[in-house]
Design an enzyme around this catalytic site. Structure first.
Site, PDB file in Angstrom:
ATOM      1  CD  GLU A 175      67.605 -46.723  -3.381  1.00 16.20           C
ATOM      2  OE1 GLU A 175      66.461 -46.537  -2.903  1.00 16.20           O
ATOM      3  OE2 GLU A 175      68.625 -46.733  -2.680  1.00 16.20           O
ATOM      4  CD  GLU A 226      66.911 -41.745  -1.725  1.00 18.37           C
ATOM      5  OE1 GLU A 226      67.429 -40.932  -2.517  1.00 18.37           O
ATOM      6  OE2 GLU A 226      66.520 -42.866  -2.062  1.00 18.37           O
ATOM      7  N   GLY A 241      63.692 -45.167  -3.653  1.00 14.60           N
ATOM      8  CA  GLY A 241      63.582 -46.621  -3.767  1.00 14.60           C
ATOM      9  C   GLY A 241      63.065 -47.073  -5.124  1.00 14.60           C
ATOM     10  CB  ALA A 265      61.338 -46.175   0.784  1.00 12.10           C
TER      11      ALA A 265
HETATM   12  N1  CAA Z   1      55.880 -42.291   0.202  1.00  8.48           N
HETATM   13  C1  CAA Z   1      54.614 -42.192   0.633  1.00  8.48           C
HETATM   14  N2  CAA Z   1      53.650 -41.519  -0.037  1.00  8.48           N
HETATM   15  C2  CAA Z   1      54.001 -40.937  -1.190  1.00  8.48           C
HETATM   16  C3  CAA Z   1      55.306 -40.993  -1.708  1.00  8.48           C
HETATM   17  C4  CAA Z   1      56.271 -41.725  -0.963  1.00  8.48           C
HETATM   18  N3  CAA Z   1      57.538 -41.889  -1.378  1.00  8.48           N
HETATM   19  N4  CAA Z   1      55.341 -40.292  -2.858  1.00  8.48           N
HETATM   20  C5  CAA Z   1      54.098 -39.819  -3.065  1.00  8.48           C
HETATM   21  N5  CAA Z   1      53.279 -40.210  -2.049  1.00  8.48           N
HETATM   22  C6  CAA Z   1      51.875 -39.880  -1.865  1.00  8.48           C
HETATM   23  C7  CAA Z   1      51.686 -38.438  -1.406  1.00  8.48           C
HETATM   24  O1  CAA Z   1      51.892 -38.290  -0.038  1.00  8.48           O
HETATM   25  C8  CAA Z   1      50.259 -38.193  -1.839  1.00  8.48           C
HETATM   26  O2  CAA Z   1      49.397 -38.772  -0.892  1.00  8.48           O
HETATM   27  P1  CAA Z   1      48.026 -37.986  -0.455  1.00  8.48           P
HETATM   28  O3  CAA Z   1      47.210 -37.944  -1.723  1.00  8.48           O
HETATM   29  O4  CAA Z   1      47.458 -38.910   0.576  1.00  8.48           O
HETATM   30  O5  CAA Z   1      48.444 -36.654   0.029  1.00  8.48           O
HETATM   31  C9  CAA Z   1      50.133 -38.998  -3.130  1.00  8.48           C
HETATM   32  O6  CAA Z   1      51.195 -39.959  -3.101  1.00  8.48           O
HETATM   33  C10 CAA Z   1      50.292 -38.155  -4.378  1.00  8.48           C
HETATM   34  O7  CAA Z   1      51.503 -37.413  -4.258  1.00  8.48           O
HETATM   35  P2  CAA Z   1      51.602 -35.843  -4.543  1.00  8.48           P
HETATM   36  O8  CAA Z   1      50.334 -35.160  -4.171  1.00  8.48           O
HETATM   37  O9  CAA Z   1      52.859 -35.353  -3.885  1.00  8.48           O
HETATM   38  O10 CAA Z   1      51.730 -35.860  -6.132  1.00  8.48           O
HETATM   39  P3  CAA Z   1      52.541 -34.832  -7.068  1.00  8.48           P
HETATM   40  O11 CAA Z   1      52.177 -35.212  -8.461  1.00  8.48           O
HETATM   41  O12 CAA Z   1      52.323 -33.436  -6.646  1.00  8.48           O
HETATM   42  O13 CAA Z   1      54.092 -35.157  -6.801  1.00  8.48           O
HETATM   43  C11 CAA Z   1      56.016 -36.619  -6.534  1.00  8.48           C
HETATM   44  C12 CAA Z   1      54.619 -36.409  -7.165  1.00  8.48           C
HETATM   45  C13 CAA Z   1      57.016 -35.658  -7.157  1.00  8.48           C
HETATM   46  C14 CAA Z   1      56.408 -38.067  -6.790  1.00  8.48           C
HETATM   47  C15 CAA Z   1      55.941 -36.341  -5.013  1.00  8.48           C
HETATM   48  O14 CAA Z   1      54.872 -37.092  -4.463  1.00  8.48           O
HETATM   49  C16 CAA Z   1      57.196 -36.686  -4.263  1.00  8.48           C
HETATM   50  O15 CAA Z   1      58.131 -35.933  -4.258  1.00  8.48           O
HETATM   51  N6  CAA Z   1      57.188 -37.863  -3.591  1.00  8.48           N
HETATM   52  C17 CAA Z   1      58.294 -38.271  -2.723  1.00  8.48           C
HETATM   53  C18 CAA Z   1      59.499 -38.707  -3.531  1.00  8.48           C
HETATM   54  C19 CAA Z   1      60.630 -39.097  -2.613  1.00  8.48           C
HETATM   55  O16 CAA Z   1      61.131 -38.309  -1.834  1.00  8.48           O
HETATM   56  N7  CAA Z   1      61.056 -40.364  -2.731  1.00  8.48           N
HETATM   57  C20 CAA Z   1      62.154 -40.892  -1.941  1.00  8.48           C
HETATM   58  C21 CAA Z   1      61.628 -41.531  -0.706  1.00  8.48           C
HETATM   59  S1  CAA Z   1      62.911 -41.946   0.425  1.00  8.48           S
HETATM   60  C22 CAA Z   1      63.522 -43.424  -0.131  1.00  8.48           C
HETATM   61  O17 CAA Z   1      63.115 -43.937  -1.149  1.00  8.48           O
HETATM   62  C23 CAA Z   1      64.585 -44.010   0.735  1.00  8.48           C
HETATM   63  C24 CAA Z   1      65.243 -45.226   0.194  1.00  8.48           C
HETATM   64  O18 CAA Z   1      66.093 -45.173  -0.671  1.00  8.48           O
HETATM   65  C25 CAA Z   1      64.976 -46.512   0.790  1.00  8.48           C
END
Ligand code: CAA
Length: 261
Positions: free
Chosen positions: A115, A135, A112, A67
């Site tokens: 999921e 999360e 998400g 998400a």
């Molecule tokens: N939401 C918003 N933006 C996201 C995102 C997310 N879940 N995941 C990645 N992005 C964005 C980053 O912020 C980044 O944006 P900028 O270029 O503007 O800085 C861009 O995508 C590229 O990401 P990274 O620079 O971090 O890329 P990476 O290759 O170094 O890492 C990754 C990739 C491991 C996927 C890392 O981005 C990451 O850990 N993302 C978050 C994953 C996460 O925590 N997901 C769970 C979200 S909570 C949820 O989903 C709740 C639910 O159940 C409803």
């Protein structure tokens, strides 16, 4: 046909390919993307010419990285609950779509995103795919079904470990724990999914629909009720032309010509 901003819908005969397309945010699910998915699945579900749906992410890095964290950051408890309800309604639409949905997991499937794959019927991963429910790293729990569908799929113990540690696992581990059906090289991902889809398309569409319903509803019941339910669903197949055609074709030693009626 509706035009979408954050997803793409392509049709290839009886196959619909839905791609989440927000490459700058790793295809993360914000409010608009979830709304578009909802509209898209409403359209597809009602289209009887479509027999299988393939769900994937654009690009080669991410299926869906979760998400959208920037969207969620400032939400209060009420708004977060509403957002989770929206996410759940999308997952339920996918799960209850009459057509089987295959997730072609082409990269990160986190939070998400994981999921979303769990709501699909079949998960095929590319070798670079990564899965997890991270999360807890953000101080929250899954909100789109991860704490419910993951234990049902891989068992409570394995799911609890993933949910409590936030560990991200590779495709080999995902295969080992039964989270995905197959792992293939990335350049073979779509063709593998399309081959499975073609095979499904060649079967009796009515039987496939009834089978999906029976698996998903039966899994929520105890075995005695589920067996009763299967018997009723089995009976429903005999009210279809496809059953007569399938069995007649077998006895006449020819391929069946299914119509979905
Ligand atoms: N939401 C918003 N933006 C996201 C995102 C997310 N879940 N995941 C990645 N992005 C964005 C980053 O912020 C980044 O944006 P900028 O270029 O503007 O800085 C861009 O995508 C590229 O990401 P990274 O620079 O971090 O890329 P990476 O290759 O170094 O890492 C990754 C990739 C491991 C996927 C890392 O981005 C990451 O850990 N993302 C978050 C994953 C996460 O925590 N997901 C769970 C979200 S909570 C949820 O989903 C709740 C639910 O159940 C409803």
């Amino acid at each position: 046909m509706t035009t979408f901003k954050n997803i793409r819908l392509e049709r290839d005969q009886a196959l619909a390919v839905v791609s989440i397309d927000r490459p700058k945010a790793m295809n993360a699910l914000n409010y608009d993307t979830l709304q578009e998915l909802k509209v898209c699945f409403e359209q597809i579900s009602g289209d009887h010419t479509l027999k299988v749906i393939l769900l994937t992410g654009s690009g080669e890095k991410a299926f869906v990285a979760g998400a959208d964290i920037s969207y969620m950051r400032r939400m209060n408890a009420h708004e977060a609950t509403e957002f989770a309800h929206l996410g759940h309604s999308v997952m339920m639409m996918i799960e209850s779509a009459p057509q089987p949905v295959i997730a072609a997991v082409n990269g990160f499937a986190l939070g998400g995103g994981c999921e979303l794959t769990l709501a699909c019927d079949i998960r095929i991963a590319s070798t670079n795919a990564k899965f997890g429910q991270p999360e807890v790293n953000l101080g929250v729990i899954p909100g789109f079904g991860g704490s419910q569908r993951l234990p049902r799929l891989v068992g409570k113990g394995v799911a609890s470990e993933l949910l409590y540690t936030g560990d991200i696992i590779d495709s080999t581990e995902a295969l080992r724990i039964g989270l995905v059906n197959r792992v293939v090289p990335q350049d073979k991902l779509m063709s593998t999914c399309k081959n499975i889809a073609e095979k499904i398309c060649s079967k009796g569409p009515r039987a496939i629909q009834i089978c999906k319903q029976t698996i998903n509803n039966g899994c929520q019941m105890d075995i005695a009720r589920a067996s009763q339910y299967e018997a009723i669903q089995f009976g429903q197949c005999f009210a279809s032309e496809d059953q007569t055609e399938g069995m007649t074709a077998f006895l006449e030693k020819r391929p069946p010509l299914f119509t979905g009626n």
